[in-house]
Design a protein around this motif. Sequence first.
Motif, mmCIF file in Angstrom:
data_model
loop_
_atom_site.group_PDB
_atom_site.id
_atom_site.type_symbol
_atom_site.label_atom_id
_atom_site.label_comp_id
_atom_site.label_asym_id
_atom_site.label_seq_id
_atom_site.Cartn_x
_atom_site.Cartn_y
_atom_site.Cartn_z
ATOM 1 N N LEU A 173 -38.885 8.060 -26.343
ATOM 2 C CA LEU A 173 -38.694 6.655 -26.678
ATOM 3 C C LEU A 173 -37.334 6.167 -26.192
ATOM 4 C CD1 LEU A 173 -40.205 6.758 -30.275
ATOM 5 C CD2 LEU A 173 -41.143 5.452 -28.361
ATOM 6 N N GLN A 174 -36.330 6.995 -26.373
ATOM 7 C CA GLN A 174 -34.991 6.581 -25.954
ATOM 8 C C GLN A 174 -34.903 6.473 -24.434
ATOM 9 O OE1 GLN A 174 -31.313 7.400 -27.893
ATOM 10 N NE2 GLN A 174 -30.533 8.557 -26.159
ATOM 11 N N ASN A 175 -35.499 7.423 -23.736
ATOM 12 C CA ASN A 175 -35.422 7.389 -22.280
ATOM 13 C C ASN A 175 -36.118 6.157 -21.699
ATOM 14 O OD1 ASN A 175 -33.932 9.683 -22.228
ATOM 15 N ND2 ASN A 175 -35.676 11.060 -21.888
ATOM 16 N N ALA A 176 -37.145 5.667 -22.410
ATOM 17 C CA ALA A 176 -37.871 4.504 -21.918
ATOM 18 C C ALA A 176 -37.033 3.238 -21.998
ATOM 19 C CB ALA A 176 -39.167 4.328 -22.704
ATOM 20 N N ARG A 177 -36.189 3.138 -23.006
ATOM 21 C CA ARG A 177 -35.491 1.886 -23.273
ATOM 22 C C ARG A 177 -33.977 2.009 -23.109
ATOM 23 N NH1 ARG A 177 -37.374 -2.231 -27.049
ATOM 24 N NH2 ARG A 177 -38.894 -0.835 -27.965
#
Lengths: 427, 575
Positions: B16-20
């Motif tokens: 999730l963090q890598n996406a945003r």
Amino acid sequence: MAKGKKEVTIILDGKSIKCREGENLLKVAQANEVFIPALCYFDHVDPPLGTCRVCTVKVKGKYTAGCQVNAKEGLEVEVMTPELLDHRKAVVEMLFTEGNHICPLCEKSGKCVLQALGYEMGMETPRFPYTFPNRVIDYKPKHIIMENHRCIQCKRCVEDVFTDEGKPVFYFQQRGKETFVAVDYEQEAKLSYEQAHRAMEICPVGTILLKEDTVETPGFRKYDKVPISEKLPEKEAKHQQEISPAEVKKKVVATVSLAGCFGCHMSMLDMDLNLLDLIEVVSFNRSPFTDIKEFTQRCDVGLIEGGCCSDENVEVLRKFRESCDILVSVGACAINGNLPALRNWMPLEQTLREAYLETPTIDTTALIPHHEDLPKILDKVYPCHEVVKIDYFIPGCPPGGDHIYKVVQNLLFGTDFKVPYEEFKYD
Amino acid sequence: MKIKERTYLLDRLWELQNARGYLGDADILQAAAEFGISPVDVEGVTGFYHFFHRQPTGKYTIYLNNSILSWFHGFDRVKAAFEKETGAAIGGTDPTGTFGFFETSCIGLSDREPAALINFHPFTKLTPQKVKRIINGLKDGKSPAELADTVEEKVQYKPEEDKTILLRDFEPGKAIEKLKEYSPDQVVDMIKEAGLSGRGGAFFPTGMKWEFARKAKGTVKYIVCNADEGEPGTFKDRALLNLLPGLLIEGMIVAGYAVGATEGIIYLRAEYTWLLPKLNAALQDYRQKGYLGQSIKGLGKYKFDIRVQLGAGAYICGEETALLESLEGKRGEPRLKNVFPTDKGFLGKPTVINNVETFCAAARIIELGVEKFKGLGTEKSTGTKLLSIAGDCKRPGLYEIEWGIRLGELLDLCGAEDTKYIQMSGPSGELISVEERERVISLEDIRCGGSVMIFNKQRDLFTILQNFSRFFTYESCGLCTPCRAGNPQLLHMIERMMQGKAAPGDVEKALQWSAIVKHNSRCGLGQTAPNSLEQAIQKFPHLFKKKLVRDDNFNREFSLEKATEAYNILTHGKG
Ligand SMILES: Cc1cc2nc3c(=O)[nH]c(=O)nc-3n(C[C@H](O)[C@H](O)[C@H](O)COP(=O)(O)O)c2cc1C
Ligand code: SF4
Ligand code: SF4
Ligand code: SF4
Ligand code: FES
């Protein structure tokens, strides 16, 4: 719990004690009138949380948390050595300086375990500097208020408060010194009044507060008269000498109220008849009692009420340090800033803006007062011993007249004294 | 929706963090829903690990190492250069949100400081000019991967070939081929007999640990590799992962076979994300060769596989029980020591946790035989040890030494000149004076976990102590009072001394407070955090004397000028 288990003998501070195998050391000690302090221990949570570390003992020369030790044949434990007593006291002192503990305005005062341990250990002021961390009070939950300034991160609430569906309500957030407890509002709202009340009860300090709760009357609270160890220290001094005026040279005392409310000075007047005795043997120099504004001679003892909130307070305190042989911080404000220090975790600007520029009654002329004749406000309220060296501390808000009298008498004439348990209080 | 297993929470949060670029409120709610837990619980986890962010961190996220070696080799200049070139002040992003710039604890590149990670790619030996080039490159649209430095391992020293254990030539599969010849019990006995002790710093006898796990009840058992290597100054596990990932895998297979485990997990610190492709490729290679998976070549029905779990930034997760909590998708809070992981470890099942180097050494013991290993080293410490040497010396890098080498020899080997202090085993280890050249690196004397930091005469002892104390204050998990509240007090005391505001009683206070933190803390972090301060006071008392001011009844730390500064600014618009 340990019923039916076989009996074993353990050695506690050199004394043989019989107990059940596997029984928790804290309980064994308690049953044998040896007091091991504890903040996070619950007898029904197994294994114990082991977070507060105020229960350190030594087993076979190794330091270990007392609550982690279970009885087994031949176990040898040291509890009451001067070193261990001091270490445990130090950990309690750390907790006092790590958060913001202003006992006189705390709902839990008198019932608080941390405070009771301070009393038990005779903590006058912590050895560590106060940190005045900026923490946020959470009023949003349905039943409770989270007064995070006082949280000691013992984790009890996290591990032991659940809804009927078994969902936790409290969670640790962040890490290290930033760790705090957050509430799951949705779950908290599902707690019954009784469950919320229990949450407040298991919090050893005054963090979890029930909104509907009332505060008990001072003097009638759990630890007001009986110490947490349930062992009352000897009440009276072994021999309280009479001081006869003829024998002694009159001593000189000075007093001052800095950022205080004069409550401590009122307490000094509360010495009643003792005051008459005192006047026989001491004279007052600079003091509100005499209205002497400048020192006219060197003094034996200076009694300081209040902390330092302005440059003027600092100058006066420094003058006292220069002019008195012994300085005593009298009362909570001198010792830790107390109520005036409520602004310590906010920037000065925020406090002054709130007070002078953003109140409902301001007009266009509103400004933060300043004039060359006005004292300058310090960035925070400083405990006196963070400005000058203080030799003795008398806690209390205010301390009792008797307590002050005894300490002063001791300092001036070396008389023995004992402060009874009820007189040693932080509120 | 099927509720996910909590053990995968960290993985999901990374996704999730890598996406945003950060974890927004929606991400937290999403994760909470997927795992069937409270959002407050999820936030409790994200807040524990310093690489998880709840605020935007820029398209390019820069982490500059703030370890003492970085400080001494140009941290300030490099930090200023990053701030200038990116427009982001440390701790935040630039106004356009392109760059995020943060400090971080040691990233395992001590032999090439100052170093930084950009989107978790390594950038080493930074200078202001180099920073300018890098940032310009990124602005020109190059990717961090293209611009990153390759981390070539420098093996500076190993004993003559037949005395080298770890860094000798490696032939994949050799240890496994040998493994066939032994029963699991025999393997445990061999490791015991070889005298292998844990290379993660605690030196617990490995054979004994494996035996406990072998004997523990249950059919599900785990092998966990501790690749968290968080101790500032050390990079020997990085080197092994970089040079010999196969050897580690074989060591884990050996352990799995010995204790009867079917799953292995490598807990890899997020700082080593750049090693992940290599590690995964090696795992894939072993699977293809039939050494991992449903059955292992030559070992009959025995099956074993390994996966990698990425950490998320927390030194404490190197502590084995905190590591287990983290593997379970929780905050990395150390467990109590009344239950051993070999009894109840990962998910409550018997678990062996060993350091990277320990597994590698175990594989070599099987491959080369017990006698070979036992014949090297000293009585209590057999075999060899990898050391990561860095700091003020001519030849920083990786050293394989035979236990028993004198400190003086080691200093000569690495070309240390003008040396004053040597910090052995990292901040939690031992501060050693150059006068102690005759001391011996072995379990009998200096138990070195791997980190060797060398400081010359120009280095200020107090700066070293301050850096270490900051590290512990920042990395304390916060679960117990003495470490959480005590380390900040020790740091304050050190800074008070540095500013020349200490009073004579303060040195005794520092010793007393150190003892309190050491003896009352719950885990190894707090128990060792005050070591260097204590040792500094004992070994260099004159330096402390110099820092003291006269005790004159006034507290030097209080400054009326500073205390009235804020008021003056507010009321007169000037300071
Ligand atoms: C604060 C702390 C950090 C640690 N960090 C690591 C680490 O990064 N790597 C490691 O292998 N062991 C580390 N350890 C030691 C582990 O707890 C454990 O002893 C080790 O992983 C066991 O493996 P070994 O026996 O093979 O050394 C750390 C211990 C503590 C107390
Ligand atoms: S009574 Fe309240 S303020 Fe005092 S120690 Fe307890 S929690 Fe803190
Ligand atoms: S809120 Fe109370 S019970 Fe919960 S951790 Fe803080 S002090 Fe402990
Ligand atoms: S000593 Fe205590 S606070 Fe420090 S890391 Fe260990 S458990 Fe956490
Ligand atoms: S009572 Fe033992 S650690 Fe809290």
